[in-house]
Design a protein around this motif. Structure first.
Motif, PDB file in Angstrom:
ATOM      1  N   VAL A 395       0.837  -1.209   0.000  1.00  0.00           N
ATOM      2  CA  VAL A 395       0.000   0.000   0.000  1.00  0.00           C
ATOM      3  C   VAL A 395       0.872   1.260   0.000  1.00  0.00           C
ATOM      4  CG1 VAL A 395      -1.603   1.371   1.399  1.00  0.00           C
ATOM      5  CG2 VAL A 395      -2.034  -1.066   1.035  1.00  0.00           C
ATOM      6  N   GLU A 396       1.928   1.244   0.809  1.00  0.00           N
ATOM      7  CA  GLU A 396       2.829   2.394   0.853  1.00  0.00           C
ATOM      8  C   GLU A 396       3.531   2.600  -0.491  1.00  0.00           C
ATOM      9  OE1 GLU A 396       3.160   4.738   3.204  1.00  0.00           O
ATOM     10  OE2 GLU A 396       1.449   3.684   4.084  1.00  0.00           O
ATOM     11  N   MET A 397       3.884   1.502  -1.147  1.00  0.00           N
ATOM     12  CA  MET A 397       4.505   1.616  -2.463  1.00  0.00           C
ATOM     13  C   MET A 397       3.516   2.209  -3.468  1.00  0.00           C
ATOM     14  SD  MET A 397       7.280   1.230  -4.190  1.00  0.00           S
ATOM     15  CE  MET A 397       8.302   0.170  -3.177  1.00  0.00           C
ATOM     16  N   TYR A 398       2.243   1.818  -3.366  1.00  0.00           N
ATOM     17  CA  TYR A 398       1.209   2.385  -4.245  1.00  0.00           C
ATOM     18  C   TYR A 398       1.072   3.892  -4.014  1.00  0.00           C
ATOM     19  CZ  TYR A 398      -3.451   3.611  -5.910  1.00  0.00           C
ATOM     20  OH  TYR A 398      -4.520   4.245  -6.521  1.00  0.00           O
ATOM     21  N   ARG A 399       1.091   4.293  -2.768  1.00  0.00           N
ATOM     22  CA  ARG A 399       0.990   5.720  -2.463  1.00  0.00           C
ATOM     23  C   ARG A 399       2.193   6.488  -3.012  1.00  0.00           C
ATOM     24  NH1 ARG A 399      -1.155   4.568   3.620  1.00  0.00           N
ATOM     25  NH2 ARG A 399      -3.388   4.840   3.225  1.00  0.00           N
ATOM     26  N   SER A 400       3.324   5.791  -3.131  1.00  0.00           N
ATOM     27  CA  SER A 400       4.547   6.440  -3.581  1.00  0.00           C
ATOM     28  C   SER A 400       4.648   6.522  -5.104  1.00  0.00           C
ATOM     29  CB  SER A 400       5.761   5.709  -3.018  1.00  0.00           C
ATOM     30  OG  SER A 400       6.960   6.220  -3.518  1.00  0.00           O
ATOM     31  N   ILE A 401       4.312   5.408  -5.795  1.00  0.00           N
ATOM     32  CA  ILE A 401       4.539   5.375  -7.251  1.00  0.00           C
ATOM     33  C   ILE A 401       3.274   5.146  -8.068  1.00  0.00           C
ATOM     34  CG2 ILE A 401       6.909   4.590  -6.928  1.00  0.00           C
ATOM     35  CD1 ILE A 401       6.025   1.801  -7.742  1.00  0.00           C
ATOM     36  N   GLY A 402       2.144   4.959  -7.430  1.00  0.00           N
ATOM     37  CA  GLY A 402       0.881   4.844  -8.158  1.00  0.00           C
ATOM     38  C   GLY A 402       0.772   3.590  -9.003  1.00  0.00           C
ATOM     39  N   ASP A 403       0.534   3.747 -10.295  1.00  0.00           N
ATOM     40  CA  ASP A 403       0.253   2.593 -11.153  1.00  0.00           C
ATOM     41  C   ASP A 403       1.458   1.696 -11.394  1.00  0.00           C
ATOM     42  OD1 ASP A 403       1.731   4.182 -12.798  1.00  0.00           O
ATOM     43  OD2 ASP A 403       0.202   4.420 -14.355  1.00  0.00           O
ATOM     44  N   GLY A 404       2.639   2.091 -10.910  1.00  0.00           N
ATOM     45  CA  GLY A 404       3.806   1.223 -11.031  1.00  0.00           C
ATOM     46  C   GLY A 404       3.877   0.165  -9.945  1.00  0.00           C
ATOM     47  N   ALA A 405       3.013   0.240  -8.949  1.00  0.00           N
ATOM     48  CA  ALA A 405       3.014  -0.719  -7.843  1.00  0.00           C
ATOM     49  C   ALA A 405       2.286  -1.992  -8.239  1.00  0.00           C
ATOM     50  CB  ALA A 405       2.354  -0.098  -6.615  1.00  0.00           C
ATOM     51  N   SER A 406       2.710  -3.116  -7.697  1.00  0.00           N
ATOM     52  CA  SER A 406       2.092  -4.390  -8.054  1.00  0.00           C
ATOM     53  C   SER A 406       0.657  -4.508  -7.548  1.00  0.00           C
ATOM     54  CB  SER A 406       2.928  -5.554  -7.505  1.00  0.00           C
ATOM     55  OG  SER A 406       3.071  -5.456  -6.097  1.00  0.00           O
ATOM     56  N   ILE A 407       0.307  -3.747  -6.507  1.00  0.00           N
ATOM     57  CA  ILE A 407      -1.036  -3.810  -5.938  1.00  0.00           C
ATOM     58  C   ILE A 407      -2.006  -2.867  -6.666  1.00  0.00           C
ATOM     59  CG2 ILE A 407      -0.869  -1.971  -4.213  1.00  0.00           C
ATOM     60  CD1 ILE A 407      -2.156  -3.911  -2.203  1.00  0.00           C
ATOM     61  N   PHE A 408      -1.531  -2.160  -7.671  1.00  0.00           N
ATOM     62  CA  PHE A 408      -2.346  -1.158  -8.374  1.00  0.00           C
ATOM     63  C   PHE A 408      -3.658  -1.752  -8.899  1.00  0.00           C
ATOM     64  CE2 PHE A 408      -3.472   0.713 -12.527  1.00  0.00           C
ATOM     65  CZ  PHE A 408      -3.859   1.974 -12.106  1.00  0.00           C
ATOM     66  N   LEU A 409      -3.588  -2.886  -9.605  1.00  0.00           N
ATOM     67  CA  LEU A 409      -4.791  -3.481 -10.188  1.00  0.00           C
ATOM     68  C   LEU A 409      -5.791  -3.899  -9.118  1.00  0.00           C
ATOM     69  CD1 LEU A 409      -3.348  -5.651 -13.103  1.00  0.00           C
ATOM     70  CD2 LEU A 409      -4.550  -3.472 -13.258  1.00  0.00           C
ATOM     71  N   LEU A 410      -5.304  -4.425  -8.000  1.00  0.00           N
ATOM     72  CA  LEU A 410      -6.196  -4.827  -6.908  1.00  0.00           C
ATOM     73  C   LEU A 410      -6.938  -3.610  -6.344  1.00  0.00           C
ATOM     74  CD1 LEU A 410      -7.283  -6.911  -4.887  1.00  0.00           C
ATOM     75  CD2 LEU A 410      -5.232  -6.514  -3.502  1.00  0.00           C
ATOM     76  N   ILE A 411      -6.226  -2.522  -6.168  1.00  0.00           N
ATOM     77  CA  ILE A 411      -6.864  -1.306  -5.643  1.00  0.00           C
ATOM     78  C   ILE A 411      -7.859  -0.745  -6.653  1.00  0.00           C
ATOM     79  CG2 ILE A 411      -6.419   1.093  -4.951  1.00  0.00           C
ATOM     80  CD1 ILE A 411      -3.816   0.109  -3.683  1.00  0.00           C
ATOM     81  N   GLN A 412      -7.536  -0.855  -7.941  1.00  0.00           N
ATOM     82  CA  GLN A 412      -8.479  -0.417  -8.969  1.00  0.00           C
ATOM     83  C   GLN A 412      -9.753  -1.249  -8.947  1.00  0.00           C
ATOM     84  OE1 GLN A 412      -6.979   2.665  -9.508  1.00  0.00           O
ATOM     85  NE2 GLN A 412      -7.972   2.392 -11.487  1.00  0.00           N
ATOM     86  N   GLN A 413      -9.601  -2.568  -8.746  1.00  0.00           N
ATOM     87  CA  GLN A 413     -10.774  -3.452  -8.639  1.00  0.00           C
ATOM     88  C   GLN A 413     -11.630  -3.092  -7.441  1.00  0.00           C
ATOM     89  OE1 GLN A 413      -9.238  -7.436  -8.507  1.00  0.00           O
ATOM     90  NE2 GLN A 413      -8.356  -7.345 -10.564  1.00  0.00           N
ATOM     91  N   ALA A 414     -10.989  -2.539  -6.406  1.00  0.00           N
ATOM     92  CA  ALA A 414     -11.718  -2.145  -5.197  1.00  0.00           C
ATOM     93  C   ALA A 414     -12.245  -0.713  -5.311  1.00  0.00           C
ATOM     94  CB  ALA A 414     -10.816  -2.286  -3.991  1.00  0.00           C
ATOM     95  N   GLY A 415     -12.351  -0.225  -6.552  1.00  0.00           N
ATOM     96  CA  GLY A 415     -12.879   1.118  -6.765  1.00  0.00           C
ATOM     97  C   GLY A 415     -11.889   2.212  -6.444  1.00  0.00           C
TER      98      GLY A 415
END
Length: 518
Positions: A395-415
């Motif tokens: 989650v912290e990596m997503y907050r830092s780099i956005g769509d470059g994070a591996s969790i990006f697609l999961l967060i997108q699926q969660a709206g």
């Protein structure tokens, strides 16, 4: 203006021919200097129409250029993948900073969202290096190489005072017969195995081969077929008391090392994951427990020796399994649906062995709201703590780099809601622990990774699936680097050892590429 098509054609022909020669050199493992001896061959092949390109051009131009091109193509391919593992061999690096710098540079080049793990051997520089890398890129789990660690465990046992006499005789025997012509003696189906510096469990291999050849060596010495310079050497094999004493010590050594060596070889597999490592450590503990429980009258192994072996086992287990960040070995074991309700998770502490004890620790229980809803609370709490740490790092990596994070697609699926992903974590882990929908299906013949992949479409499983797929995708050994090192050794033999490391690296890169993509 006119073009000389003959000259253009010859230049194109020369380019194609040099390219084929470059591939031949790299794929077949030849030394570039050999090209300078092919002038006659070149003259006949081209009927004297082309001049031979000197070896320096291949070493300094063609091979580096093709190696650089293949590197870029490889990066393009890797950027299409997810959950990659970076492996590093400590023999190719010299300081922890260089390990960390190389790792971070490699991860950045591919994209940290594509890399889930890093596996290094057990040298001090690589261990500290992958620890520092994890601090800088927290989403990349750092694992030690299971094979190297087990090999170091066998070395610790081999170096025990009790085994020094038998190892000394073993080494001198192997050395003596390596210069002998009795390798094909009647009754010997497999000869003695030399002790190598870079082979895993090398003393164990040699000990097994000596045990198999023991009767034949006794016959040779008794029949005066061989007459060693050292008289004590012959007494060890043909003296009634000394031969029985030596062979008993040899068999004891083999019996103790056997489960570690076999586990080590099994963990060299290309698909080894953290659960495999954890299971094999349990298997080793079970084998040692059974061996030591037989008692000294049966095995000849006294409690003092058993205690020393178990002390080594416990120390190595703690250093490798318990002290790894994110507790990946236990956590991945818990995420294997075959073991989530295993009796192994019931009891922590020690496994009795009839004297000394083997320690297999489980996580400490924390207070959790769902304490009364899970079968094995301590195991559940340990897995939850580790998985929560991994999720937080993602989650912290997503907050830092956005769509470059591996969790990006999961967060997108969660709206696009991080909060939704975080809130789904505990209920899904609880449902998995209780084998509730959609986690109730049997694994069958599928691998654990395949089982988790099949749950990807289920919304009520998506967070735990993301974490489980990540953990089961990480390779738990650094054998790719060991194989690369073997190729380097084959290319850089003593007779041709003045080649540049960069040239060798590019030759191996070219060889691997055309071996796969030709």
């Amino acid at each position: 203006m006119t073009l000389d098509f003959t000259e253009v054609g010859k230049a194109d022909w020369q380019k194609q021919l040099d390219f084929c020669i470059m591939k031949l050199i790299c794929v077949c493992g030849l030394t570039p200097n050999m090209i300078d001896t092919w002038k006659e061959f070149h003259l006949v092949a081209t009927k004297g129409k082309l001049s031979a390109t000197p070896s320096d051009t291949f070493k300094n131009k063609y091979i580096p250029q093709e190696g650089a091109r293949i590197h870029l193509e490889t990066i393009k391919l890797l950027k299409k993948e997810t959950n990659l593992t970076l492996t590093i061999d400590g023999s190719d690096t010299h300081a922890q900073d260089s390990v960390k710098d190389f790792a971070v540079e490699s991860i950045d080049e591919i994209g940290c969202g594509h890399v889930s793990g890093m596996c290094c051997d057990s040298t001090g520089n690589t261990f500290k290096g992958h620890t520092e890398t994890n601090k800088e890129v927290p989403t990349v789990m750092g694992l030690g190489d299971a094979c190297h660690h087990l090999h170091n465990t066998t070395k610790d046992i081999t170096n025990l005072e009790e085994f020094k006499p038998v190892i000394s005789v073993l080494c001198s025997t192997i050395k003596h017969f390596s210069h002998s012509n009795y390798g094909a003696y009647d009754g010997i189906t497999e000869g003695l195995v030399k002790i190598g510096r870079t082979r895993f469990a090398t003393h164990y291999r040699a000990a097994v081969s000596l045990d198999q050849c023991f009767p034949q060596i006794q016959s040779l010495l008794a029949d005066k077929g061989i007459q060693p310079k050292k008289k004590n050497f012959a007494k060890i094999f043909i003296g009634q008391h000394s031969s029985m004493e030596f062979r008993l010590a040899l068999v004891q050594y083999i019996k103790i090392i056997d489960p570690l060596a076999r586990a080590l070889w099994s963990l060299e597999a290309a698909q080894t994951n953290a659960t495999d490592v954890y299971l094999f450590w349990f298997a080793i503990a079970a084998e040692l427990k059974e061996l030591f429980s037989l008692g000294e009258p049966v095995t000849g192994i006294d409690d003092a020796l058993a205690g020393k072996v178990i002390k080594i086992f416990n120390a190595r287990y703690k250093a490798f399994i318990d002290n790894t960040p994110y507790d990946p070995y236990f956590t991945s074991f818990y995420l294997d649906p075959r073991f989530v309700n295993s009796d192994v998770l019931k009891v922590s502490g020690t496994i009795p062995t009839g004297g000394p004890t083997i320690t297999i620790s489980l996580p400490v229980t924390d207070d959790v709201p769902e304490a009364n809803e899970v079968p094995f609370l301590a195991a559940y709490c340990g897995a939850k703590k580790a998985l929560k740490s991994i999720l937080c790092a993602e989650v912290e990596m997503y907050r830092s780099i956005g769509d470059g994070a591996s969790i990006f697609l999961l967060i997108q699926q969660a709206g696009g809601s991080i909060q939704t992903v975080v809130q789904e974590f505990s209920p899904q882990l609880l449902a998995y622990s209780r084998k509730e929908y959609p986690f109730g299906d049997l694994m069958g013949s599928k691998s654990t990774l395949e089982w988790w992949h099949e749950l990807l479409p289920y919304l009520k499983a998506r967070v735990i699936v993301f974490l489980a797929v990540k953990m089961y995708s990480v390779l738990a050994n650094s054998m790719p680097d060991e194989r690369w090192g073997l190729k380097k050794t084959c290319l850089n033999t003593p007779l041709r050892n003045k080649q540049k490391v960069g040239t060798l690296a590019n030759m191996i890169r070219i060889s691997d590429w055309y071996g796969t993509h030709m």
